[in-house]
Design a protein around this motif. Structure first.
Motif: not given
Length: 600
Positions: A12-17, A560-564
């Motif tokens: 899932e693409i993250k939109t905030q962290f 550590c987030k998937k953003i794209a």
């Protein structure tokens, strides 16, 4: 992050962290891209890059953004967290034929609301100086074949001889200069140019100025001063990126041979080196005070190297593929000064000062660093924040804290999330090498001693650090102050006599999806063969150049987030946001905690 096997949640693409400071939010209306907002087919194209400049516009909206996507180059007003992006009105747009933009850099010293100087490097080796406000192309460097600019040029512009035919990997203005700039190529060469000089009508002739372990520097001669002023040949394979220290005196280079090399730029002397765990190094950056360098690359790690000690002090593991960009967050990095006579006690025993380092203002940053370093008798404690993005489409944030930097010192106190320790702070940019009891430095440094790190801690109390056993490599150490007496102005170099040297064959680009680098060591330059020797990775592993994984602290990312959807190519920290970009051509703005404008 989701547990392994989480599948959908992990992708899932993250939109905030969330970090300790609060929540960072993606501002979807502040996304910059090509006007049609269609994802760019990035197959075979060069990485998307982003450059910022502030033109001190009286309207209060002086930020400008430049980015390249494929053959196109765009220049917009950057509205950040304040207003939505208007992609229908670029200040300038250029489409190139026969070559693609690969990198660019603004001259912040000369930027005004009426004019900016932007350097653009290209895949065929050219460098162009343009003014996107005036929509002018003032000069072309390293040009042989025609370079047609469909935005503003009605005829082809060309020079007679190419200086280097390989792809431009990095271009930057020399700090504090209005006319000097440095360009690196996939051939492993770097060139120093002056925008006020021409490139001549014949191929340049070079004379050796200085050579050392795996590097050489040549001067260029002609009857009149011409470009390039200097030619650097560094390592084996492509020179992927370089970065100037905050004071502009030192230059950090990372190459496809897996080496970080740090030079005294004026004295053209090698200060220190570091080897990746495996594969090439792709990116590099300096801490705001110039004491630490972070590099990333094909080993999927971020490696922290001490400028003063010339050694690896930590590695960070969080990415699942190559690390493409590393950057320090000057606004979250903090410095605290305290009374040197009180190592513990109440708050009244301490005088604390938080220094936030600014973006794009070298003079302002240096003044803050000078203020900090002028109080040598006052111990300081530092928390460095840096980030990284990679081809795994993930953003990682890291904290480099006192227990990693000075593990031999007892904690004096803990203030919120920052571990505060007391240690003497040498001046930024100093070349004093610190004695350590368990490590040996290379033969490039010798001389005086400085308070430093005596051992590696066996355990790390921080939550974002993984404990490892201490290194015990043994051996003595030589340390000291590097001689800079040979420093001289580059204007003198052009007056020396010259000899012809054959150009090196540029190295084949590595494949981005490979987990390890494939490094070619072939070269047709006979002089370079004298200064280059292959380094066996098996012989460097376990040495000061490349400690084993268990010999240095291993950092875990704060987030550590998937953003794209596509590989990430940009990470820039601004005062009220951070900016990322992916290879699809989307430039995203992430508002810092509390910085979202309510009307937005």
């Amino acid at each position: 992050m989701a547990a392994e096997g989480g599948g959908k949640e992990m992708n899932e693409i993250k939109t905030q962290f969330t970090t300790r400071e609060g929540v960072y939010k993606l501002l979807t209306h502040s996304e910059y891209s090509r006007p049609n907002r269609v994802p760019f087919n990035s197959q075979g194209s060069n990485p998307v890059k982003v450059s910022f400049v502030n033109v001190n516009d009286q309207s209060g909206n002086g930020d400008r953004i430049c980015f390249n996507v494929g053959r196109e180059l765009y220049f917009y007003i950057y509205k950040g967290v304040r207003k939505a992006a208007d992609l229908s009105k670029p200040i300038d747009k250029r489409i190139y034929k026969g070559t693609q933009p690969t990198c660019h850099d603004f001259n912040h010293l000369t930027a005004t609301a009426e004019s900016v100087s932007l350097l653009v490097g290209f895949s065929a080796g050219q460098v162009q100086l343009i003014d996107p406000i005036k929509k002018e192309t003032s000069k072309l460097f390293n040009e042989e074949v025609s370079l047609k600019d469909t935005a503003c040029c009605s005829k082809n512009l060309k020079l007679v001889e190419l200086i280097d035919k390989s792809r431009v990997t990095c271009v930057k203005w020399v700090p504090g200069s209005e006319s000097l700039f440095l360009v690196s190529h996939a051939s492993g060469n770097m060139y120093l140019y002056n925008v006020e000089h021409t490139c001549g009508t014949t191929a340049p002739h070079y004379q050796l100025l200085k050579q050392g372990e795996n590097y050489s520097v040549h001067t260029c001669k002609s009857k009149s001063t011409r470009n390039p002023l200097l030619k650097w040949t560094v390592g084996e394979g492509a020179l992927n990126e370089f970065a100037f220290s905050p004071d502009g005196k030192f230059l950090a280079c990372v190459s496809q041979d897996g080496f970080l090399r740090v030079f005294n730029f004026d004295a053209v002397e090698l200060h220190g080196t570091m080897k990746s765990y495996f594969g090439g190094l792709l990116c590099v950056c300096w801490s705001p005070d110039g004491k630490y360098i972070v590099a990333g690359g094909e080993d999927d790690l971020v490696t922290v190297w001490s400028f003063l000690d010339c050694r690896v002090i930590a590695r960070g593991h969080g990415h699942k593929s190559w690390v493409s960009v590393v950057a320090f967050d000057h606004y979250t990095t903090s410095v605290e000064e305290s009374d040197p006579m009180e190592f513990s006690g109440s708050d009244e025993d301490f005088q604390d000062q938080m220094i936030h380092f600014g973006r794009d203002r070298a003079n302002s940053t240096q003044s803050r660093l000078s203020k900090r370093n002028s109080t040598d008798s006052r111990p300081v404690s530092v928390t460095y924040r840096f980030g990284s993005v990679g081809q795994d489409t993930q953003l990682c944030l890291w904290d480099l804290t006192e227990d990693i930097l000075f593990p031999h010192l007892p904690l004096s106190r803990t203030r919120t999330h920052t571990n505060v320790m007391n240690a003497t702070s040498p001046p930024a940019g100093a070349t004093i090498i610190t004695n350590t009891s368990s490590n040996t430095t290379n033969g490039n440094n010798s001389g005086a001693n400085t308070p430093g790190i005596n051992s590696i801690a066996t355990t790390l109390p921080r939550s974002n650090s993984l404990p490892h056993s201490a290194a015990s490599s043994g051996g003595g150490i030589s340390s000291g102050i590097m001689d800079s007496a040979i420093a001289t102005g580059v204007s003198k170099f052009a007056t020396l006599s010259l000899h012809d040297r054959k150009e090196r064959h540029h190295e084949k680009d590595h494949k981005r999806n490979h987990s390890m680098g494939h490094i070619s060591s072939k070269s047709s330059d006979k002089l370079n063969l004298l200064t280059k020797t292959k380094t066996d990775p098996a012989k460097t592993l376990g040495t000061l150049l490349c400690p084993r994984m268990e010999d240095v602290p291993l950092l875990e990312p704060l987030i550590c987030k998937k953003i794209a959807h596509e590989r990430l190519t940009v990470l820039i920290f601004l005062e009220d946001c951070l900016v990322t970009a992916c290879q699809e051509g989307f430039i995203c703005t992430w508002a810092r905690p509390g910085k979202v404008v309510s009307s937005f």
